[in-house]
Design a protein around this motif. Structure first.
Motif, PDB file in Angstrom:
ATOM      1  N   VAL A 174       0.816  -1.094  -0.049  1.00  0.00           N
ATOM      2  CA  VAL A 174       0.010   0.145  -0.026  1.00  0.00           C
ATOM      3  C   VAL A 174       0.936   1.070  -0.103  1.00  0.00           C
ATOM      4  CG1 VAL A 174      -1.779   1.511   1.372  1.00  0.00           C
ATOM      5  CG2 VAL A 174      -1.990  -0.973   0.985  1.00  0.00           C
ATOM      6  N   GLY A 175       1.908   1.301   0.739  1.00  0.00           N
ATOM      7  CA  GLY A 175       2.757   2.408   0.928  1.00  0.00           C
ATOM      8  C   GLY A 175       3.425   2.796  -0.331  1.00  0.00           C
ATOM      9  N   GLU A 176       4.018   1.623  -0.950  1.00  0.00           N
ATOM     10  CA  GLU A 176       4.688   1.807  -2.276  1.00  0.00           C
ATOM     11  C   GLU A 176       3.803   2.321  -3.479  1.00  0.00           C
ATOM     12  OE1 GLU A 176       7.661   1.011  -5.219  1.00  0.00           O
ATOM     13  OE2 GLU A 176       7.974   0.776  -2.945  1.00  0.00           O
ATOM     14  N   GLY A 177       2.487   1.687  -3.290  1.00  0.00           N
ATOM     15  CA  GLY A 177       1.361   2.201  -4.240  1.00  0.00           C
ATOM     16  C   GLY A 177       1.037   3.862  -4.061  1.00  0.00           C
ATOM     17  N   MET A 178       0.905   3.898  -2.882  1.00  0.00           N
ATOM     18  CA  MET A 178       0.748   5.231  -2.669  1.00  0.00           C
ATOM     19  C   MET A 178       1.901   6.295  -3.169  1.00  0.00           C
ATOM     20  SD  MET A 178      -0.753   5.125   1.268  1.00  0.00           S
ATOM     21  CE  MET A 178      -0.934   6.942   1.289  1.00  0.00           C
ATOM     22  N   CYS A 179       3.033   6.059  -2.959  1.00  0.00           N
ATOM     23  CA  CYS A 179       4.095   6.780  -3.384  1.00  0.00           C
ATOM     24  C   CYS A 179       4.105   6.997  -5.023  1.00  0.00           C
ATOM     25  CB  CYS A 179       5.448   6.363  -3.085  1.00  0.00           C
ATOM     26  SG  CYS A 179       6.065   6.339  -1.311  1.00  0.00           S
ATOM     27  N   ARG A 180       3.842   5.875  -5.760  1.00  0.00           N
ATOM     28  CA  ARG A 180       3.855   5.856  -7.043  1.00  0.00           C
ATOM     29  C   ARG A 180       2.522   6.627  -7.653  1.00  0.00           C
ATOM     30  NH1 ARG A 180       6.910   0.633  -9.610  1.00  0.00           N
ATOM     31  NH2 ARG A 180       8.233   0.179  -7.916  1.00  0.00           N
ATOM     32  N   ALA A 181       1.519   6.248  -6.975  1.00  0.00           N
ATOM     33  CA  ALA A 181       0.147   6.814  -7.624  1.00  0.00           C
ATOM     34  C   ALA A 181       0.120   8.319  -7.331  1.00  0.00           C
ATOM     35  CB  ALA A 181      -0.933   6.066  -7.063  1.00  0.00           C
ATOM     36  N   LEU A 182       0.575   8.630  -6.304  1.00  0.00           N
ATOM     37  CA  LEU A 182       0.417  10.283  -6.000  1.00  0.00           C
ATOM     38  C   LEU A 182       1.598  10.978  -6.362  1.00  0.00           C
ATOM     39  CD1 LEU A 182      -0.666   9.929  -2.006  1.00  0.00           C
ATOM     40  CD2 LEU A 182      -2.088  10.392  -4.180  1.00  0.00           C
ATOM     41  N   GLY A 183       2.746  10.193  -6.809  1.00  0.00           N
ATOM     42  CA  GLY A 183       3.866  10.898  -7.365  1.00  0.00           C
ATOM     43  C   GLY A 183       4.908  11.645  -6.140  1.00  0.00           C
ATOM     44  N   VAL A 184       4.502  11.105  -5.027  1.00  0.00           N
ATOM     45  CA  VAL A 184       5.399  11.939  -3.912  1.00  0.00           C
ATOM     46  C   VAL A 184       5.923  10.637  -3.030  1.00  0.00           C
ATOM     47  CG1 VAL A 184       4.176  14.098  -4.066  1.00  0.00           C
ATOM     48  CG2 VAL A 184       3.811  12.530  -2.551  1.00  0.00           C
ATOM     49  N   ASN A 185       6.865  10.866  -2.328  1.00  0.00           N
ATOM     50  CA  ASN A 185       7.340   9.832  -1.282  1.00  0.00           C
ATOM     51  C   ASN A 185       6.876  10.310   0.010  1.00  0.00           C
ATOM     52  OD1 ASN A 185       8.511   8.351   0.544  1.00  0.00           O
ATOM     53  ND2 ASN A 185      10.512   8.892   0.031  1.00  0.00           N
ATOM     54  N   VAL A 186       5.465   9.431   0.422  1.00  0.00           N
ATOM     55  CA  VAL A 186       4.525   9.843   1.360  1.00  0.00           C
ATOM     56  C   VAL A 186       5.269   9.438   2.587  1.00  0.00           C
ATOM     57  CG1 VAL A 186       2.405   9.324  -0.060  1.00  0.00           C
ATOM     58  CG2 VAL A 186       3.669   7.556   1.546  1.00  0.00           C
ATOM     59  N   TYR A 187       6.263   8.845   2.506  1.00  0.00           N
ATOM     60  CA  TYR A 187       6.976   8.661   3.838  1.00  0.00           C
ATOM     61  C   TYR A 187       7.760   9.957   4.560  1.00  0.00           C
ATOM     62  CZ  TYR A 187       6.136   3.809   3.331  1.00  0.00           C
ATOM     63  OH  TYR A 187       5.438   2.286   2.757  1.00  0.00           O
ATOM     64  N   GLU A 188       7.988  10.916   3.666  1.00  0.00           N
ATOM     65  CA  GLU A 188       8.449  12.239   4.182  1.00  0.00           C
ATOM     66  C   GLU A 188       7.450  12.589   5.303  1.00  0.00           C
ATOM     67  OE1 GLU A 188       9.733  15.137   1.621  1.00  0.00           O
ATOM     68  OE2 GLU A 188      10.960  13.756   0.226  1.00  0.00           O
ATOM     69  N   ALA A 189       6.232  12.441   4.873  1.00  0.00           N
ATOM     70  CA  ALA A 189       5.228  13.056   6.059  1.00  0.00           C
ATOM     71  C   ALA A 189       5.175  11.974   7.500  1.00  0.00           C
ATOM     72  CB  ALA A 189       3.712  12.782   5.526  1.00  0.00           C
ATOM     73  N   MET A 190       5.703  10.933   7.105  1.00  0.00           N
ATOM     74  CA  MET A 190       5.937  10.065   8.412  1.00  0.00           C
ATOM     75  C   MET A 190       6.989  10.529   9.152  1.00  0.00           C
ATOM     76  SD  MET A 190       6.476   5.706   8.729  1.00  0.00           S
ATOM     77  CE  MET A 190       4.822   5.561   7.681  1.00  0.00           C
ATOM     78  N   ILE A 191       7.981  10.964   8.554  1.00  0.00           N
ATOM     79  CA  ILE A 191       9.007  11.613   9.248  1.00  0.00           C
ATOM     80  C   ILE A 191       8.917  12.850   9.691  1.00  0.00           C
ATOM     81  CG2 ILE A 191      11.659  12.467   9.006  1.00  0.00           C
ATOM     82  CD1 ILE A 191      11.462   9.507   8.838  1.00  0.00           C
ATOM     83  N   GLU A 192       8.192  13.768   9.071  1.00  0.00           N
ATOM     84  CA  GLU A 192       7.745  15.153   9.653  1.00  0.00           C
ATOM     85  C   GLU A 192       6.948  15.057  10.904  1.00  0.00           C
ATOM     86  OE1 GLU A 192       7.982  17.746   5.541  1.00  0.00           O
ATOM     87  OE2 GLU A 192       6.398  16.320   5.791  1.00  0.00           O
ATOM     88  N   ALA A 193       5.931  14.029  11.109  1.00  0.00           N
ATOM     89  CA  ALA A 193       4.898  13.861  12.017  1.00  0.00           C
ATOM     90  C   ALA A 193       5.908  13.429  13.128  1.00  0.00           C
ATOM     91  CB  ALA A 193       4.099  12.737  11.466  1.00  0.00           C
ATOM     92  N   ALA A 194       6.765  12.420  13.022  1.00  0.00           N
ATOM     93  CA  ALA A 194       7.468  12.001  14.104  1.00  0.00           C
ATOM     94  C   ALA A 194       8.668  13.165  14.530  1.00  0.00           C
ATOM     95  CB  ALA A 194       8.674  10.842  13.733  1.00  0.00           C
ATOM     96  N   LEU A 195       8.890  14.124  14.026  1.00  0.00           N
ATOM     97  CA  LEU A 195       9.454  15.203  14.340  1.00  0.00           C
ATOM     98  C   LEU A 195       8.659  16.357  15.105  1.00  0.00           C
ATOM     99  CD1 LEU A 195      11.908  15.761  11.488  1.00  0.00           C
ATOM    100  CD2 LEU A 195      12.343  14.756  13.482  1.00  0.00           C
ATOM    101  N   GLY A 196       7.066  16.067  14.949  1.00  0.00           N
ATOM    102  CA  GLY A 196       6.365  17.074  15.708  1.00  0.00           C
ATOM    103  C   GLY A 196       5.979  18.270  14.595  1.00  0.00           C
ATOM    104  N   ARG A 197       6.130  17.976  13.445  1.00  0.00           N
ATOM    105  CA  ARG A 197       5.845  19.268  12.406  1.00  0.00           C
ATOM    106  C   ARG A 197       4.771  18.796  11.433  1.00  0.00           C
ATOM    107  NH1 ARG A 197      12.035  19.188  10.297  1.00  0.00           N
ATOM    108  NH2 ARG A 197      10.898  18.874   8.412  1.00  0.00           N
TER     109      ARG A 197
END
Length: 420
Positions: free
Chosen positions: A286-309
């Motif tokens: 699912v994560g792989e598919g989201m990255c490709r279908a949306l055209g962005v690395n959605v995991y950057e949002a996971m890192i940002e959330a972990a940083l409290g941003r």
């Protein structure tokens, strides 16, 4: 500056490492067994992240290691199994994180059902199963009705789930459940008929954005084995807007204010009904598919959330990409996994199909009625989720997951004895 990942889903570690690097952070993976991530690690540069093997269930050892991790700024716990461990560690170390009470609630499917019922967001309540005699059965029938689903309140991967259509089936399910090791407790809830989907959402400070909906094609009843997923499902705009609003209400009802969620739901004749809420990005591909279908690395949002941003994905207009689909590859019979025939044919098939291995040769395949049984995943792309599904299914049909019978117990005993 470091962000620690407490275990991870089978796929997505590469995207997460690249996301951390793009944001100027160093990713550290804590794991009990690095071989679980062999596929991902073999495709990353050796210095892409730090991998530390440690008993990730040992709270004190992990906490001690984290206290001595230079520049620790965030902790990610993206699996169901380690959700509560991660919540406790985040709280102890004063790191940014979702309220631990909300995470504990998501790991209790019965409590979630009743919380949503109290909020007017589901038509049925959950009832705990206490005992297996006549009186408890009658109570369940009265509170839940039939058809019903009996399941583990903290189960994963469609394990320990029984569909019951009449009282004899209820008796059989309760009898079978008494011999199972549950991660939570046994409960029953109404069975909602209809197609199954999962909403992939991102929430920040209480506002939820629907990133897209994945289809979830399941095995025939009475099992709930996941077989085919496609993303994004092309809902009409008006229906999508209603879904997004409903999802926001659902997540708000359980106190889920931040981060990714993977909300499984059934689209019934009476509207959407939640199956379960997972406090993470979707599993499998699912994560792989989201990255490709949306055209962005959605995991950057996971890192940002972990940083409290605030994740930039909350406000971005992703460029988009191909629709995706994948098929879980199950063998025809249980046994010892010996390989996959037909992978060489994928190069000549449409949709750029790829086989993603999950099991290794020699692994036992004992259960074929839930997600423990798949050996790998066939992934494909196209202009729409419907066409991507056709490509993935055609590619999957060209493959055969192979097993050989388990050795007889006496042979196993001799081999173990001779091996010391």
């Amino acid at each position: 500056m470091s962000v620690v990942c407490l275990e991870s889903l089978t796929f997505g570690l590469g995207h997460l490492a690249r996301a951390a690097d793009a944001l100027g952070e160093r990713l550290m993976l804590l794991t009990r067994d690095r071989s679980f991530y062999t596929y991902e690690l073999e495709r990353l540069p050796k210095d892409a992240l730090d991998v530390v093997e440690i008993d990730t269930f040992d709270m004190e050892r992990v906490a001690g290691l984290l206290r001595h991790t230079p520049g620790l700024r965030g902790l990610i716990s993206s699996t169901d199994t380690w959700t509560l461990v991660g919540a406790e560690l985040t709280d102890r170390l004063g790191l940014p994180g979702l309220d631990a009470a909300a995470l504990r609630l998501t790991r209790d499917k019965a409590a979630v059902r009743n919380r949503l019922h109290d909020a007017g967001l589901t038509r049925g309540r959950a009832a705990e199963v206490i005992g297996t005699g006549t009186e408890p059965r009658e109570s369940l029938l009265k509170e839940v009705g039939l058809p019903a689903v009996v399941k583990d309140s903290a189960g994963t991967g469609s394990q320990n789930v029984w569909l019951v259509g009449d009282e004899p089936e209820l008796v059989a399910a309760l009898d079978e459940a008494t011999g199972r090791e549950l991660k939570g407790r046994l409960f029953a809830e109404p069975y909602f008929s209809g197609p199954v989907y999962s909403a992939e959402t991102l929430t920040w400070t209480g506002r939820t954005r629907l990133l897209g909906v994945s289809s979830r094609l399941m095995s025939p009843e009475p099992y709930f084995r996941e077989e085919i997923t496609a993303f994004p499902v092309a809902f009409p705009q008006a229906r999508r807007a209603l879904l997004e609003r409903w999802l926001g209400e659902v997540l708000a009802a359980i106190g889920y204010t931040d981060r990714f969620a993977h909300v499984e739901f059934v689209l019934t004749t009476g509207g959407p009904e939640v199956v379960e809420i997972n406090p993470r990005i979707g599993g499998a591909l699912v994560g792989e598919g989201m990255c490709r279908a949306l055209g962005v690395n959605v995991y950057e949002a996971m890192i940002e959330a972990a940083l409290g941003r605030r994740p930039r994905l909350m406000d971005a207009d992703p460029p988009g990409g191909p629709a995706v689909a994948f098929v879980l590859g199950y063998p025809a019979t249980p046994g010892v996994f010996t390989g996959v025939a037909g992978v060489d044919r994928l190069a000549d098939m449409p949709g750029s199909p790829v086989w993603y291995p999950v099991k290794r040769v020699g692994d036992p395949v004992e259960h074929l009625t839930d997600s423990r049984g798949y050996a790998g995943i066939v992934y494909a792309e196209a202009e729409t989720a419907e066409l991507a599904t056709h490509h993935a299914v055609a590619a999957s049909n060209a493959l055969t997951v192979l097993t050989e019978p388990f050795p007889p117990p006496e042979a196993t005993g001799r081999r173990e004895a001779s091996g010391g």
